[in-house]
Design a protein around this motif. Structure first.
Motif, short mmCIF file in Angstrom:
data_model
loop_
_atom_site.label_atom_id
_atom_site.label_comp_id
_atom_site.label_asym_id
_atom_site.label_seq_id
_atom_site.Cartn_x
_atom_site.Cartn_y
_atom_site.Cartn_z
N GLN A 277 39.48 50.42 32.10
CA GLN A 277 39.01 49.09 32.75
C GLN A 277 38.71 49.43 34.14
OE1 GLN A 277 42.74 46.91 32.76
NE2 GLN A 277 41.57 45.23 31.74
N ASP A 278 39.09 50.36 34.67
CA ASP A 278 38.91 50.83 36.15
C ASP A 278 37.64 51.50 36.36
OD1 ASP A 278 40.90 50.01 38.13
OD2 ASP A 278 40.79 52.28 38.91
N ASP A 279 37.52 52.46 35.22
CA ASP A 279 36.30 52.96 34.95
C ASP A 279 34.97 52.05 35.03
OD1 ASP A 279 37.59 55.42 35.42
OD2 ASP A 279 37.43 56.06 33.24
N TYR A 280 35.18 51.23 34.02
CA TYR A 280 34.20 49.97 33.78
C TYR A 280 34.00 49.33 34.95
CZ TYR A 280 32.32 45.63 31.93
OH TYR A 280 31.74 44.58 31.66
N LEU A 281 34.92 48.83 35.52
CA LEU A 281 34.69 47.97 36.79
C LEU A 281 34.17 48.43 37.89
CD1 LEU A 281 38.35 46.12 36.79
CD2 LEU A 281 36.16 45.25 36.18
N ASP A 282 34.30 49.89 37.95
CA ASP A 282 33.74 50.66 39.08
C ASP A 282 32.35 50.46 39.03
OD1 ASP A 282 34.38 53.22 41.09
OD2 ASP A 282 32.44 53.53 39.96
N CYS A 283 31.59 50.36 37.83
CA CYS A 283 30.27 50.37 37.66
C CYS A 283 29.70 49.10 37.44
CB CYS A 283 29.84 51.22 36.41
SG CYS A 283 28.17 51.33 36.02
N PHE A 284 30.47 48.41 36.73
CA PHE A 284 29.89 46.82 36.39
C PHE A 284 30.18 45.64 37.11
CE2 PHE A 284 29.25 49.44 32.53
CZ PHE A 284 27.76 49.17 32.34
N ALA A 285 31.65 45.76 37.80
CA ALA A 285 32.09 44.55 38.50
C ALA A 285 31.27 44.37 39.81
CB ALA A 285 33.64 44.94 38.87
N PRO A 287 30.94 44.14 43.48
CA PRO A 287 31.80 44.80 44.45
C PRO A 287 32.69 43.78 45.36
CG PRO A 287 29.38 45.48 44.65
CD PRO A 287 29.74 44.51 43.40
N GLU A 288 32.00 42.58 45.56
CA GLU A 288 33.01 41.40 46.38
C GLU A 288 34.17 41.37 45.53
OE1 GLU A 288 31.30 38.33 48.28
OE2 GLU A 288 29.75 39.33 49.28
N THR A 289 34.32 40.78 44.09
CA THR A 289 35.26 40.81 43.56
C THR A 289 36.14 41.93 43.49
OG1 THR A 289 33.99 39.32 42.17
CG2 THR A 289 36.01 39.82 41.12
N LEU A 290 35.56 42.88 43.18
CA LEU A 290 36.57 44.34 43.32
C LEU A 290 37.17 44.76 44.49
CD1 LEU A 290 37.06 46.41 40.82
CD2 LEU A 290 35.23 47.63 41.76
N GLY A 291 36.49 44.44 45.42
CA GLY A 291 37.00 44.63 46.88
C GLY A 291 36.53 46.24 47.23
N GLN A 387 39.68 41.49 36.42
CA GLN A 387 38.26 41.55 37.16
C GLN A 387 38.55 42.46 38.38
OE1 GLN A 387 35.61 40.11 35.65
NE2 GLN A 387 37.36 39.68 33.92
N LYS A 388 39.61 42.79 38.43
CA LYS A 388 39.68 43.69 39.83
C LYS A 388 40.90 44.47 39.70
CE LYS A 388 41.77 40.09 42.78
NZ LYS A 388 41.72 39.57 44.27
#
Length: 388
Positions: A277-285, A287-291, A387-388
């Motif tokens: 999930q972390d790897d996926y979010l690093d690319c696709f999330a 940035p504001e949601t991810l922080g 989501q983050k």
């Protein structure tokens, strides 16, 4: 003004009593209580009190360490250690530490926790936070990182520099000072010491695999594969972030860890799912949601996405990946992201997430203990479709 050891302990007892009353009033709260740990603890009265009690326990443990009779502190050395601890230990989300208390409460199946049980489960939670701080202080030096948790890495702080290496060693030693002071008389003390030593060893080995898979100046995507990714994640992250909090709670509940290998396996699988999930979010999330802004592509990380891309690429697409992966220029990063879209890695991830969840739920619900089911479901609820 710094509190004396006595007044600090008095405040801690008052705080523990307050949480104790809430635990009686609220009960376990089961899955939903756990879910609130990471995101909205300040909205739930029990969690808010638990977090403040948890922080009070930190103050008590810190005071113990700053007055450890095995070392004659000077004012200067005591101040250094206090500043180092406050900078590195309590600054994160505290999810790992709070999970010990949460898991132990669920294992007690609605029975009220005593003041001692609340204190000891918090103390074990802090041992994991100390372990995390020890890893991060040294990891930041190895990676030559700039910031951590929104502030300069400890070794970047003026006058700290490479003293941070010794501070990391101190943080590691503090864990065993805490365990000795508060758990030495417990029947599970030896198992506890063994558990922390085992998990620390596994994590250090995971870090080693990560560091040597690609040496600086030897960027070779050919070394990256799904088994390598799994091994790095399993050893570097899953054991200490997912298994260790539950193992601590199981030992406190009087369980033999050898009887719970199945629980370890589920938690390791959950840890691997979490990192994917972390790897996926690093690319696709967003940035504001991810922080944060993801940099796995620029940093040539052995990410699940690049491994899946390598599995699915044509010869021409493989060449594009080799030419652009691990380069800091935004145009190179954009080409990699475009390739990920062509390969429908978002769809591949969604399918992986769905299958992982179904598999994990199936294994969890097959477990004979409802209490252990509740613990495992609480972990899964915190991370599923995050989501983050």
């Amino acid at each position: 003004m710094r509190l004396s050891c006595c007044s600090s302990r008095r405040n801690l007892r008052i705080a523990i009593k307050a949480v104790h009353l809430h635990l009686i009033r609220v009960g376990t709260g089961s899955l939903y209580q756990s879910r609130n740990l990471s995101s909205s603890s300040h909205h739930h009265p029990l969690m808010a009190d638990l977090k403040s009690t948890f922080l009070n326990v930190y103050s008590t443990l810190k005071s113990d360490l700053l007055h450890d009779p095995s070392f004659e502190f000077t004012d200067e050395s005591r101040l250094w250690v206090e500043r180092m601890l406050d900078y590195n230990v309590p600054g994160g989300k505290l999810n790992r530490g709070l999970s010990v208390v949460d898991s132990f409460k669920l294992l007690k199946e609605g029975k009220d926790l005593t003041e001692e049980e609340i204190f000891l489960s918090c103390a074990l939670g802090w041992c994991i936070e100390w372990l995390q701080a020890y890893f991060l202080v040294l990891d930041d030096i190895m990676d030559n990182s700039v910031t951590r948790r929104g502030q300069p890495c400890w070794f970047r702080v003026p006058q700290v520099g490479m003293v941070a290496i010794n501070d990391g060693i101190l943080l590691r030693n503090h864990i065993h000072r805490i365990l000795k002071k508060h758990f030495r008389g417990k029947p599970f003390y030896v198992d506890l010491v063994d558990l922390f030593n085992e998990v620390e060893f596994q994590t250090a080995c995971g870090q080693m695999i990560d560091l040597i898979t690609t040496f600086e100046g030897e960027k070779d995507l050919g070394k990256y594969s799904l088994p390598i990714h799994r091994r790095i994640v399993q050893y570097k992250t899953a054991y200490y972030s997912f298994y260790l909090p539950v193992a601590c709670a199981l030992l406190m509940a009087g369980e033999n860890l050898e009887n719970h290998v199945d629980v370890k396996n589920v938690l390791v699988d959950m840890g691997i799912y979490f990192q994917v999930q972390d790897d996926y979010l690093d690319c696709f999330a967003d940035p504001e949601t991810l922080g944060k802004i993801g940099t796995d592509i620029e940093d040539f990380k052995c990410s699940w996405l690049v491994v899946k891309a390598l599995e699915r690429c044509t010869k021409e697409q493989t060449e594009i990946l080799y030419e652009n992966y691990g380069k800091p220029d935004p145009s190179n990063v954009a080409k990699v992201k475009e390739l990920y879209k062509e390969l429908d890695l978002e769809g591949v991830f969604k399918e992986y997430e769905s299958k992982s969840y179904e598999k994990l739920i199936g294994v969890i619900e097959a477990h004979k203990s409802k209490a252990i089911q509740a613990v495992l479901k609480s972990f899964l609820a915190k991370i599923y479709k995050r989501q983050k």
